[in-house]
Scaffold this motif. Sequence first.
Motif, PDB file in Angstrom:
ATOM      1  N   ASN A 433       0.831  -1.212   0.000  1.00 17.99           N
ATOM      2  CA  ASN A 433       0.000   0.000   0.000  1.00 17.99           C
ATOM      3  C   ASN A 433       0.864   1.260   0.000  1.00 17.99           C
ATOM      4  O   ASN A 433       0.538   2.256  -0.663  1.00 17.99           O
ATOM      5  N   ALA A 434       1.967   1.226   0.751  1.00 19.60           N
ATOM      6  CA  ALA A 434       2.880   2.369   0.780  1.00 19.60           C
ATOM      7  C   ALA A 434       3.487   2.605  -0.601  1.00 19.60           C
ATOM      8  O   ALA A 434       3.647   3.754  -1.047  1.00 19.60           O
ATOM      9  N   MET A 435       3.824   1.521  -1.299  1.00 17.17           N
ATOM     10  CA  MET A 435       4.377   1.638  -2.654  1.00 17.17           C
ATOM     11  C   MET A 435       3.341   2.207  -3.619  1.00 17.17           C
ATOM     12  O   MET A 435       3.654   3.051  -4.476  1.00 17.17           O
ATOM     13  N   ARG A 436       2.103   1.760  -3.498  1.00 15.06           N
ATOM     14  CA  ARG A 436       1.051   2.204  -4.414  1.00 15.06           C
ATOM     15  C   ARG A 436       0.782   3.703  -4.268  1.00 15.06           C
ATOM     16  O   ARG A 436       0.461   4.381  -5.242  1.00 15.06           O
ATOM     17  N   LYS A 437       0.968   4.211  -3.058  1.00 12.48           N
ATOM     18  CA  LYS A 437       0.793   5.645  -2.832  1.00 12.48           C
ATOM     19  C   LYS A 437       1.880   6.462  -3.529  1.00 12.48           C
ATOM     20  O   LYS A 437       1.659   7.608  -3.906  1.00 12.48           O
ATOM     21  N   ARG A 438       3.061   5.875  -3.683  1.00 12.20           N
ATOM     22  CA  ARG A 438       4.211   6.616  -4.198  1.00 12.20           C
ATOM     23  C   ARG A 438       4.429   6.458  -5.696  1.00 12.20           C
ATOM     24  O   ARG A 438       5.172   7.227  -6.292  1.00 12.20           O
ATOM     25  N   ASN A 439       3.834   5.418  -6.285  1.00  8.23           N
ATOM     26  CA  ASN A 439       4.061   5.187  -7.707  1.00  8.23           C
ATOM     27  C   ASN A 439       2.716   4.841  -8.360  1.00  8.23           C
ATOM     28  O   ASN A 439       2.205   3.737  -8.196  1.00  8.23           O
ATOM     29  N   SER A 440       2.177   5.804  -9.096  1.00  8.53           N
ATOM     30  CA  SER A 440       0.837   5.629  -9.675  1.00  8.53           C
ATOM     31  C   SER A 440       0.809   4.525 -10.720  1.00  8.53           C
ATOM     32  O   SER A 440      -0.212   3.852 -10.900  1.00  8.53           O
ATOM     33  N   TYR A 442       2.601   1.737 -10.664  1.00 12.50           N
ATOM     34  CA  TYR A 442       2.525   0.484  -9.909  1.00 12.50           C
ATOM     35  C   TYR A 442       1.101   0.271  -9.393  1.00 12.50           C
ATOM     36  O   TYR A 442       0.560  -0.837  -9.469  1.00 12.50           O
ATOM     37  N   ASP A 443       0.475   1.327  -8.897  1.00 13.30           N
ATOM     38  CA  ASP A 443      -0.900   1.235  -8.406  1.00 13.30           C
ATOM     39  C   ASP A 443      -1.843   0.790  -9.520  1.00 13.30           C
ATOM     40  O   ASP A 443      -2.719  -0.063  -9.305  1.00 13.30           O
ATOM     41  N   ASP A 444      -1.658   1.348 -10.712  1.00 13.98           N
ATOM     42  CA  ASP A 444      -2.508   0.962 -11.849  1.00 13.98           C
ATOM     43  C   ASP A 444      -2.324  -0.511 -12.208  1.00 13.98           C
ATOM     44  O   ASP A 444      -3.306  -1.202 -12.555  1.00 13.98           O
ATOM     45  N   LEU A 445      -1.107  -1.000 -12.130  1.00 10.69           N
ATOM     46  CA  LEU A 445      -0.832  -2.394 -12.461  1.00 10.69           C
ATOM     47  C   LEU A 445      -1.489  -3.348 -11.462  1.00 10.69           C
ATOM     48  O   LEU A 445      -1.974  -4.420 -11.838  1.00 10.69           O
ATOM     49  N   ILE A 446      -1.489  -2.943 -10.194  1.00  6.84           N
ATOM     50  CA  ILE A 446      -2.159  -3.766  -9.177  1.00  6.84           C
ATOM     51  C   ILE A 446      -3.670  -3.699  -9.370  1.00  6.84           C
ATOM     52  O   ILE A 446      -4.363  -4.729  -9.384  1.00  6.84           O
ATOM     53  N   SER A 447      -4.203  -2.483  -9.543  1.00  6.32           N
ATOM     54  CA  SER A 447      -5.659  -2.301  -9.708  1.00  6.32           C
ATOM     55  C   SER A 447      -6.169  -3.014 -10.954  1.00  6.32           C
ATOM     56  O   SER A 447      -7.285  -3.540 -10.962  1.00  6.32           O
ATOM     57  N   ASN A 449      -5.067  -5.737 -12.227  1.00  8.15           N
ATOM     58  CA  ASN A 449      -4.770  -7.179 -12.184  1.00  8.15           C
ATOM     59  C   ASN A 449      -3.699  -7.597 -13.196  1.00  8.15           C
ATOM     60  O   ASN A 449      -3.739  -8.713 -13.743  1.00  8.15           O
ATOM     61  N   ILE A 450      -2.761  -6.676 -13.431  1.00  9.91           N
ATOM     62  CA  ILE A 450      -1.587  -7.027 -14.233  1.00  9.91           C
ATOM     63  C   ILE A 450      -0.526  -7.638 -13.307  1.00  9.91           C
ATOM     64  O   ILE A 450       0.171  -8.590 -13.683  1.00  9.91           O
ATOM     65  N   LEU A 451      -0.420  -7.069 -12.096  1.00 13.87           N
ATOM     66  CA  LEU A 451       0.469  -7.586 -11.059  1.00 13.87           C
ATOM     67  C   LEU A 451      -0.340  -7.967  -9.842  1.00 13.87           C
ATOM     68  O   LEU A 451      -1.393  -7.383  -9.570  1.00 13.87           O
ATOM     69  N   ARG A 452       0.141  -8.932  -9.082  1.00 10.20           N
ATOM     70  CA  ARG A 452      -0.399  -9.200  -7.755  1.00 10.20           C
ATOM     71  C   ARG A 452       0.393  -8.371  -6.748  1.00 10.20           C
ATOM     72  O   ARG A 452       1.425  -7.785  -7.086  1.00 10.20           O
ATOM     73  N   THR A 453      -0.101  -8.289  -5.524  1.00  7.12           N
ATOM     74  CA  THR A 453       0.637  -7.544  -4.507  1.00  7.12           C
ATOM     75  C   THR A 453       1.993  -8.191  -4.271  1.00  7.12           C
ATOM     76  O   THR A 453       2.191  -9.378  -4.550  1.00  7.12           O
ATOM     77  N   LEU A 454       2.914  -7.398  -3.747  1.00  4.80           N
ATOM     78  CA  LEU A 454       4.297  -7.845  -3.611  1.00  4.80           C
ATOM     79  C   LEU A 454       4.427  -9.071  -2.709  1.00  4.80           C
ATOM     80  O   LEU A 454       3.580  -9.323  -1.835  1.00  4.80           O
ATOM     81  N   LYS A 455       5.497  -9.795  -2.921  1.00  2.00           N
ATOM     82  CA  LYS A 455       5.820 -10.973  -2.101  1.00  2.00           C
ATOM     83  C   LYS A 455       7.123 -10.701  -1.355  1.00  2.00           C
ATOM     84  O   LYS A 455       8.063 -10.144  -1.928  1.00  2.00           O
ATOM     85  N   ILE A 456       7.161 -11.085  -0.081  1.00  2.00           N
ATOM     86  CA  ILE A 456       8.378 -10.932   0.720  1.00  2.00           C
ATOM     87  C   ILE A 456       9.070 -12.280   0.855  1.00  2.00           C
ATOM     88  O   ILE A 456       8.443 -13.283   1.216  1.00  2.00           O
ATOM     89  N   THR A 457      10.357 -12.302   0.543  1.00  6.15           N
ATOM     90  CA  THR A 457      11.191 -13.488   0.789  1.00  6.15           C
ATOM     91  C   THR A 457      12.170 -13.131   1.905  1.00  6.15           C
ATOM     92  O   THR A 457      13.098 -12.342   1.684  1.00  6.15           O
ATOM     93  N   PRO A 458      11.956 -13.660   3.120  1.00  8.74           N
ATOM     94  CA  PRO A 458      12.865 -13.328   4.233  1.00  8.74           C
ATOM     95  C   PRO A 458      14.247 -13.939   4.019  1.00  8.74           C
ATOM     96  O   PRO A 458      14.382 -15.074   3.542  1.00  8.74           O
ATOM     97  N   ILE A 459      15.270 -13.164   4.351  1.00 12.31           N
ATOM     98  CA  ILE A 459      16.663 -13.588   4.235  1.00 12.31           C
ATOM     99  C   ILE A 459      17.219 -13.836   5.639  1.00 12.31           C
ATOM    100  O   ILE A 459      16.916 -13.104   6.576  1.00 12.31           O
ATOM    101  N   GLN A 460      18.037 -14.865   5.763  1.00 15.71           N
ATOM    102  CA  GLN A 460      18.607 -15.213   7.072  1.00 15.71           C
ATOM    103  C   GLN A 460      19.544 -14.119   7.579  1.00 15.71           C
ATOM    104  O   GLN A 460      20.024 -13.298   6.802  1.00 15.71           O
ATOM    105  N   LYS A 461      19.795 -14.117   8.892  1.00 16.43           N
ATOM    106  CA  LYS A 461      20.660 -13.102   9.503  1.00 16.43           C
ATOM    107  C   LYS A 461      22.042 -13.140   8.850  1.00 16.43           C
ATOM    108  O   LYS A 461      22.612 -14.205   8.645  1.00 16.43           O
TER     109      LYS A 461
END
Length: 498
Positions: A433-440, A442-447, A449-461
Amino acid sequence: MSFLKSKIANAWASFYVKKDYKWIENPVDYQNLWFKKLIKDAENTTFGKAHYFSEINNIKDFQERVTLQDYESLVPYIDKIKKGEKDILYCNKPQYLAKTSGTTSGTKYIPVTEKSMTFQVEGVKGALMHYIHKFGNSNFINGKMIFLQGSPKLEELNGLKIGRLSGISAHFVPKYLQRNRLPSWETNCIEDWETKVDKIVDETINQNMTLIGGIPPWLVMYFEKLIERSGKPIKHLFPNLQLLVTGGVNYNPYQEKIEDLMGQKIDTIQTYPASEGFIGFQDDVNSNDLLLMVNHGIFYEFVPAEEIGKNNPTRLTLKEVELNKDYAIILTTNAGLWAYEIGDLIRFVHLKPYKIIVSGRTKHFTSAFGEHVISCEVEESMQEATNQSQIIVTEFTLAPQVNPKEGLPYHEWFIEFENYPTNLDEFALELDNAMRKRNSYYDDLISGNILRTLKITPIQKNGFNEYMKEIGKLGAQNKLPRLSNDRKIADKLIKYML
């Protein structure tokens, strides 16, 4: 004696800043003076003769004769300099060549003259003088200071000295700071970064540290090793630590992590040094913008971000820029760089005086779907999401996933957490949501249905440090790109998944 030193420092800072206001209040005049001086000084150089500098009477003439330059276009001239020839790019010859990593040319060798190096030193000095003047606090001069930097051991080639800019800078520490400076010369010369940081910990853990400087990821690594060794937060180890001085990358994404390691907030000055020149510094610790240095051996031009890569893009001077627009910053310097693209995007956030933020890199972006996301957008989004969630992030980068095994494409964020979110999906949605506010776009692509919302891949310490070590870029002046337009980094990070 400490009181007397502080009083002298405060008086000196007041005099220094008063002198600076001449160029701060008359920036365009000083830029015009530097333009004329640089052209005149290089009139009889190989580059100057090839581009008819003797016929240049104004900035328009210069822009017609000198197209935008990158490192590849200057290689034939730099090769001559490396052979020891003089009067090639600038009058006489440079004292140093600063080694820096190139994207297409391998190692780059950026000329550094004695005069341009003077302004590198003035940049840091100016940042400290403005801080002392504004806050009347110079107590840090009474304790020990450290700048985490590359090795000051320099190679020699045909009368030139070659090394990393931070290593070259080590030779220019003013005498009045030498007595308070750490680490030892021997430790500073250690090439292996992990070994070097361990030795720095040995030499500083029991000292009265009052100022610490370095690139934010280095500071994190140094502080973590200090805490691991002592079992104490930094504020207990160094109770008189007053000031951090950072540069190289934006401090804001690291601020929460560093303050967590510190155990408290601390005054921090951000600077904008580059091998090509010292561009700006934060003259107020309460504001994240940087004062543009307009009287320090550099003539600036600015290319609108949307015209990067086009033939004959618009080249604006300082008086023509607008607020809150992204520009590629172009340097002409007293080290012999001419209309040189350093690869940074900047944004003016104030025009009286001229103040900027670094908003990204011209070659570091994500636009696999036409969204053209840049560094400041992802950094600001991360800051907003972590502020809302009380999450601390150590490091992160992102890349597009164009061909997922199932479902729509997405942006994949690789994140090393200091404290793991209780609900990763909720945190991912806040970040999205923070990204969509800053890049219109990106927001259009999500709205749409060209992109799905972002995915987080956690990295080890320490996963990002291990990755940088794997590619031979841990320490020195190397920085992790904040975002990419392909999967080269992403594919290597998979092995460091949590």
